[in-house]
Motif scaffolding. Structure first.
Motif, PDB file in Angstrom:
ATOM      1  N   ARG A  23      54.091  35.340  46.947  1.00  0.00           N
ATOM      2  CA  ARG A  23      54.272  33.903  47.140  1.00  0.00           C
ATOM      3  C   ARG A  23      52.995  33.138  46.807  1.00  0.00           C
ATOM      4  O   ARG A  23      53.040  32.049  46.220  1.00  0.00           O
ATOM      5  CB  ARG A  23      54.665  33.615  48.592  1.00  0.00           C
ATOM      6  CG  ARG A  23      56.125  33.805  48.914  1.00  0.00           C
ATOM      7  CD  ARG A  23      56.395  33.529  50.370  1.00  0.00           C
ATOM      8  NE  ARG A  23      55.892  32.213  50.784  1.00  0.00           N
ATOM      9  CZ  ARG A  23      55.745  31.852  52.059  1.00  0.00           C
ATOM     10  NH1 ARG A  23      56.046  32.704  53.025  1.00  0.00           N
ATOM     11  NH2 ARG A  23      55.314  30.653  52.350  1.00  0.00           N
ATOM     12  N   ALA A  24      51.863  33.687  47.187  1.00  0.00           N
ATOM     13  CA  ALA A  24      50.582  33.024  46.910  1.00  0.00           C
ATOM     14  C   ALA A  24      50.379  32.852  45.410  1.00  0.00           C
ATOM     15  O   ALA A  24      49.887  31.813  44.951  1.00  0.00           O
ATOM     16  CB  ALA A  24      49.438  33.835  47.515  1.00  0.00           C
ATOM     17  N   VAL A  25      50.765  33.876  44.631  1.00  0.00           N
ATOM     18  CA  VAL A  25      50.644  33.800  43.167  1.00  0.00           C
ATOM     19  C   VAL A  25      51.628  32.780  42.608  1.00  0.00           C
ATOM     20  O   VAL A  25      51.264  31.897  41.825  1.00  0.00           O
ATOM     21  CB  VAL A  25      50.875  35.188  42.528  1.00  0.00           C
ATOM     22  CG1 VAL A  25      50.897  35.066  41.002  1.00  0.00           C
ATOM     23  CG2 VAL A  25      49.798  36.175  42.963  1.00  0.00           C
ATOM     24  N   ILE A  48      44.299  31.680  43.054  1.00  0.00           N
ATOM     25  CA  ILE A  48      44.905  32.993  42.885  1.00  0.00           C
ATOM     26  C   ILE A  48      45.693  33.004  41.579  1.00  0.00           C
ATOM     27  O   ILE A  48      46.622  32.222  41.393  1.00  0.00           O
ATOM     28  CB  ILE A  48      45.819  33.325  44.076  1.00  0.00           C
ATOM     29  CG1 ILE A  48      44.991  33.332  45.367  1.00  0.00           C
ATOM     30  CG2 ILE A  48      46.504  34.675  43.867  1.00  0.00           C
ATOM     31  CD1 ILE A  48      45.823  33.493  46.624  1.00  0.00           C
ATOM     32  N   LYS A  49      45.317  33.893  40.669  1.00  0.00           N
ATOM     33  CA  LYS A  49      45.932  33.930  39.344  1.00  0.00           C
ATOM     34  C   LYS A  49      47.009  35.019  39.214  1.00  0.00           C
ATOM     35  O   LYS A  49      48.055  34.797  38.626  1.00  0.00           O
ATOM     36  CB  LYS A  49      44.853  34.166  38.278  1.00  0.00           C
ATOM     37  CG  LYS A  49      43.676  33.187  38.344  1.00  0.00           C
ATOM     38  CD  LYS A  49      44.106  31.743  38.143  1.00  0.00           C
ATOM     39  CE  LYS A  49      44.521  31.472  36.717  1.00  0.00           C
ATOM     40  NZ  LYS A  49      44.824  30.046  36.500  1.00  0.00           N
ATOM     41  N   SER A  50      46.739  36.191  39.738  1.00  0.00           N
ATOM     42  CA  SER A  50      47.698  37.287  39.584  1.00  0.00           C
ATOM     43  C   SER A  50      47.459  38.355  40.641  1.00  0.00           C
ATOM     44  O   SER A  50      46.427  38.366  41.318  1.00  0.00           O
ATOM     45  CB  SER A  50      47.596  37.911  38.180  1.00  0.00           C
ATOM     46  OG  SER A  50      46.313  38.488  37.984  1.00  0.00           O
ATOM     47  N   LEU A  56      46.690  47.032  44.351  1.00  0.00           N
ATOM     48  CA  LEU A  56      46.498  46.081  45.440  1.00  0.00           C
ATOM     49  C   LEU A  56      45.217  45.270  45.226  1.00  0.00           C
ATOM     50  O   LEU A  56      44.261  45.338  45.988  1.00  0.00           O
ATOM     51  CB  LEU A  56      46.459  46.803  46.784  1.00  0.00           C
ATOM     52  CG  LEU A  56      47.805  47.318  47.297  1.00  0.00           C
ATOM     53  CD1 LEU A  56      47.630  48.118  48.576  1.00  0.00           C
ATOM     54  CD2 LEU A  56      48.756  46.144  47.532  1.00  0.00           C
ATOM     55  N   GLU A  57      45.235  44.487  44.159  1.00  0.00           N
ATOM     56  CA  GLU A  57      44.052  43.699  43.795  1.00  0.00           C
ATOM     57  C   GLU A  57      44.477  42.315  43.311  1.00  0.00           C
ATOM     58  O   GLU A  57      45.385  42.181  42.485  1.00  0.00           O
ATOM     59  CB  GLU A  57      43.260  44.424  42.709  1.00  0.00           C
ATOM     60  CG  GLU A  57      41.918  43.815  42.413  1.00  0.00           C
ATOM     61  CD  GLU A  57      41.080  44.718  41.522  1.00  0.00           C
ATOM     62  OE1 GLU A  57      40.241  45.463  42.045  1.00  0.00           O
ATOM     63  OE2 GLU A  57      41.314  44.706  40.297  1.00  0.00           O
ATOM     64  N   LEU A  58      43.823  41.292  43.841  1.00  0.00           N
ATOM     65  CA  LEU A  58      44.064  39.917  43.426  1.00  0.00           C
ATOM     66  C   LEU A  58      43.049  39.516  42.363  1.00  0.00           C
ATOM     67  O   LEU A  58      41.852  39.778  42.510  1.00  0.00           O
ATOM     68  CB  LEU A  58      43.928  38.962  44.610  1.00  0.00           C
ATOM     69  CG  LEU A  58      45.045  38.956  45.656  1.00  0.00           C
ATOM     70  CD1 LEU A  58      44.598  38.151  46.873  1.00  0.00           C
ATOM     71  CD2 LEU A  58      46.330  38.375  45.080  1.00  0.00           C
ATOM     72  N   SER A  59      43.524  38.859  41.317  1.00  0.00           N
ATOM     73  CA  SER A  59      42.647  38.265  40.314  1.00  0.00           C
ATOM     74  C   SER A  59      42.544  36.788  40.643  1.00  0.00           C
ATOM     75  O   SER A  59      43.562  36.101  40.780  1.00  0.00           O
ATOM     76  CB  SER A  59      43.220  38.460  38.910  1.00  0.00           C
ATOM     77  OG  SER A  59      42.388  37.856  37.938  1.00  0.00           O
ATOM     78  N   GLU A 104      35.890  36.695  32.931  1.00  0.00           N
ATOM     79  CA  GLU A 104      35.270  35.598  33.680  1.00  0.00           C
ATOM     80  C   GLU A 104      36.080  35.240  34.923  1.00  0.00           C
ATOM     81  O   GLU A 104      36.068  34.098  35.388  1.00  0.00           O
ATOM     82  CB  GLU A 104      35.061  34.362  32.790  1.00  0.00           C
ATOM     83  CG  GLU A 104      34.096  34.609  31.641  1.00  0.00           C
ATOM     84  CD  GLU A 104      33.770  33.343  30.864  1.00  0.00           C
ATOM     85  OE1 GLU A 104      34.463  32.328  31.073  1.00  0.00           O
ATOM     86  OE2 GLU A 104      32.818  33.370  30.076  1.00  0.00           O
ATOM     87  N   LEU A 105      36.784  36.227  35.445  1.00  0.00           N
ATOM     88  CA  LEU A 105      37.522  36.066  36.690  1.00  0.00           C
ATOM     89  C   LEU A 105      36.952  37.012  37.747  1.00  0.00           C
ATOM     90  O   LEU A 105      36.255  37.976  37.430  1.00  0.00           O
ATOM     91  CB  LEU A 105      39.006  36.374  36.483  1.00  0.00           C
ATOM     92  CG  LEU A 105      39.794  35.416  35.591  1.00  0.00           C
ATOM     93  CD1 LEU A 105      41.211  35.943  35.383  1.00  0.00           C
ATOM     94  CD2 LEU A 105      39.834  34.008  36.191  1.00  0.00           C
ATOM     95  N   TYR A 106      37.278  36.710  38.985  1.00  0.00           N
ATOM     96  CA  TYR A 106      36.846  37.542  40.106  1.00  0.00           C
ATOM     97  C   TYR A 106      38.040  38.338  40.615  1.00  0.00           C
ATOM     98  O   TYR A 106      39.201  38.010  40.326  1.00  0.00           O
ATOM     99  CB  TYR A 106      36.293  36.674  41.237  1.00  0.00           C
ATOM    100  CG  TYR A 106      35.004  35.965  40.889  1.00  0.00           C
ATOM    101  CD1 TYR A 106      33.780  36.442  41.350  1.00  0.00           C
ATOM    102  CD2 TYR A 106      35.005  34.806  40.114  1.00  0.00           C
ATOM    103  CE1 TYR A 106      32.587  35.785  41.045  1.00  0.00           C
ATOM    104  CE2 TYR A 106      33.823  34.152  39.800  1.00  0.00           C
ATOM    105  CZ  TYR A 106      32.619  34.651  40.269  1.00  0.00           C
ATOM    106  OH  TYR A 106      31.445  34.006  39.955  1.00  0.00           O
TER     107      TYR A 106
END
Length: 243
Positions: A23-25, A48-50, A56-59, A104-106
């Motif tokens: 949902r956050a994505v 939050i991009k993906s 189990l990792e957020l980009s 260039e993303l975290y």
């Protein structure tokens, strides 16, 4: 399990965690990131991009000015606390914030326990040797028994009986919770009761916070949440050590 804690601060299973993160994505939400013990102005926001469900990792993308982006997050390559807000509920966890120079993303690992919390409840955090709680009212300072987003309780000597009569309102007060301080714009004495367990402090006082600034209230809720999580981890560690 304590009924208050079950309602206010509960670990969610993996499938529910994934549902929230999806949902956050899809909703394009942000995640707040900070290091434990840092002030609120140190909190950084990331879009939050993906979500990589296998790992189990957020980009996430640093939501900041161009200059700040060029300088990079002050929290990168660090252990951090994270918060994702969904209207009346937010998710709270810990993670590690890393930077990918190619994209260039975290990225934030989402493999640790996640906790779901209602933003405004009367969950009460009790003071102990790890969590000192104090309140300063005018020139008097008191060690407190517990605190919630709505108020605080403490014991005092009988000489304060008239000063802390029920319904009395004080223009301001200062609360210390662990290492943080909160300015309370108005304090109302909501209840008094006999404290039979301490002959030197025979009076119990319950006080309500009033006219709270939204940012201060949210910071207080977040600090209560963080300290409650720390207390839970200490209890778990003690139980493991005992076994």
């Amino acid at each position: 399990m304590d009924a208050n804690k079950k309602f206010y601060f509960s670990e969610i299973p993996k499938d529910e965690r994934l549902s929230f993160l999806r949902r956050a994505v899809s909703d394009g939400l942000s995640v707040e990131v900070w290091q434990k013990g840092h002030d609120k102005d140190k909190v950084e926001k990331f879009k939050i991009k993906s979500l990589d469900e296998d790992n189990l990792e957020l980009s996430v993308d640093f939501d900041a000015s161009i200059i700040a982006k060029l300088a990079g997050s002050k929290n990168k390559e660090s252990e951090v606390l994270i918060k994702i807000t969904f209207k009346s509920v937010y998710l709270f966890s810990s993670s590690f914030l890393s930077f990918n120079s190619a994209s260039e993303l975290y990225s934030l690992k989402a493999d640790r326990p996640f906790y779901k919390s209602q933003q405004r409840t009367n969950y009460r955090l009790h003071a102990n040797s790890y969590i000192p709680i104090q309140i300063k009212i005018e020139e008097d300072v008191f060690d407190c028994n517990d605190i919630s987003a709505g108020g605080i309780s403490f014991n005092c000597s009988s000489e304060f009986k008239e000063k802390f009569a029920k319904e009395t309102i004080f223009a301001k007060a200062t609360v210390r919770l662990a290492s943080k301080r909160f300015e309370i714009p108005q304090l109302k004495i909501a209840a008094t009761w006999p404290n039979d367990s301490d002959s030197e402090k025979p009076l119990g006082i319950g006080a309500a916070f009033q006219n709270m600034d939204k940012d201060v209230e949210e910071d207080l809720v977040l600090s209560i949440n963080s300290e409650a999580r720390g207390e839970e981890l200490r209890k778990q560690a003690a139980m493991k050590k005992g076994t």
